[in-house]
Scaffold this motif. Structure first.
Motif, short mmCIF file in Angstrom:
data_model
loop_
_atom_site.label_atom_id
_atom_site.label_comp_id
_atom_site.label_asym_id
_atom_site.label_seq_id
_atom_site.Cartn_x
_atom_site.Cartn_y
_atom_site.Cartn_z
N THR A 91 54.87 35.75 34.25
CA THR A 91 55.11 34.55 35.05
C THR A 91 54.08 33.46 34.80
O THR A 91 54.21 32.36 35.31
CB THR A 91 55.10 34.89 36.55
N ARG A 92 53.03 33.80 34.07
CA ARG A 92 51.91 32.89 33.80
C ARG A 92 51.17 32.49 35.06
O ARG A 92 50.52 31.44 35.11
CB ARG A 92 52.38 31.66 33.02
N ASN A 93 51.26 33.29 36.09
CA ASN A 93 50.53 33.05 37.33
C ASN A 93 49.23 33.82 37.32
O ASN A 93 49.12 34.87 36.70
CB ASN A 93 51.35 33.48 38.55
N GLN A 94 48.25 33.30 38.04
CA GLN A 94 46.96 33.96 38.17
C GLN A 94 46.64 34.08 39.65
O GLN A 94 46.80 33.12 40.40
CB GLN A 94 45.90 33.15 37.46
N GLU A 95 46.22 35.25 40.07
CA GLU A 95 45.89 35.49 41.48
C GLU A 95 44.52 36.13 41.59
O GLU A 95 44.09 36.86 40.70
CB GLU A 95 46.92 36.43 42.12
N CYS A 96 43.85 35.85 42.69
CA CYS A 96 42.57 36.47 43.01
C CYS A 96 42.73 37.34 44.23
O CYS A 96 43.42 36.97 45.18
CB CYS A 96 41.52 35.41 43.28
N VAL A 97 42.10 38.51 44.21
CA VAL A 97 42.20 39.45 45.32
C VAL A 97 40.80 39.96 45.66
O VAL A 97 40.01 40.25 44.76
CB VAL A 97 43.07 40.67 44.95
N GLN A 98 40.54 40.04 46.95
CA GLN A 98 39.29 40.64 47.41
C GLN A 98 39.59 41.47 48.65
O GLN A 98 40.22 40.98 49.59
CB GLN A 98 38.25 39.57 47.73
N LEU A 99 39.16 42.72 48.65
CA LEU A 99 39.37 43.63 49.78
C LEU A 99 38.03 43.97 50.41
O LEU A 99 37.07 44.24 49.70
CB LEU A 99 40.05 44.91 49.32
N MET A 100 37.99 43.95 51.74
CA MET A 100 36.79 44.31 52.47
C MET A 100 37.10 45.48 53.39
O MET A 100 38.20 45.58 53.92
CB MET A 100 36.31 43.13 53.32
N ASN A 101 36.10 46.34 53.58
CA ASN A 101 36.30 47.43 54.53
C ASN A 101 35.95 46.94 55.94
O ASN A 101 35.59 45.77 56.12
CB ASN A 101 35.52 48.69 54.13
N ASP A 102 36.03 47.82 56.92
CA ASP A 102 35.79 47.41 58.30
C ASP A 102 34.33 47.04 58.57
O ASP A 102 34.02 46.43 59.59
CB ASP A 102 36.24 48.51 59.27
#
Length: 76
Positions: A24-35
Motif C-alpha cells: 500500500t506504500r503506507n508507513q505506520e509507527c507503533v509504540q506499546l507501553m506496559n501499565d
C-alpha cells in the motif's frame, strides 16, 4: 534491528516500531507501553516474529497502530 520481507520493511527508531507496507506504500509507527509506562514495543514485536513470522507480526502491529494512534506523533 531491521526486518525485510516482500510485503514489509520494519525498523526500530527511538522507541517506535516503523512499519512500511510495500503493497500500500503506507508507513505506520507503533509504540506499546506496559501499565508502568515502560516501552515494550521491541520485545513484543520480536516475540510475535518468533512465534508467527515477520509478516503476521507486521499485520498485527499495523492493526495496533490504527487503534492506538497518538495525534502528536509524526512517522518519518
Amino acid at each position: 534491528m531491521d526486518y525485510k520481507t516482500e510485503k514489509f520493511e520494519v525498523d526500530y527508531y527511538k522507541g517506535w516500531l516503523v512499519i512500511h507496507n510495500k503493497t500500500t506504500r503506507n508507513q505506520e509507527c507503533v509504540q506499546l507501553m506496559n501499565d508502568k509506562g515502560r516501552n515494550i514495543t521491541l520485545n513484543q514485536f520480536k516475540s510475535g516474529v518468533k512465534t508467527h513470522g515477520v509478516d503476521q507480526a507486521c499485520r498485527t502491529f499495523l492493526k495496533l497502530a490504527a487503534t492506538y494512534k497518538p495525534s502528536s506523533v509524526h512517522c518519518y
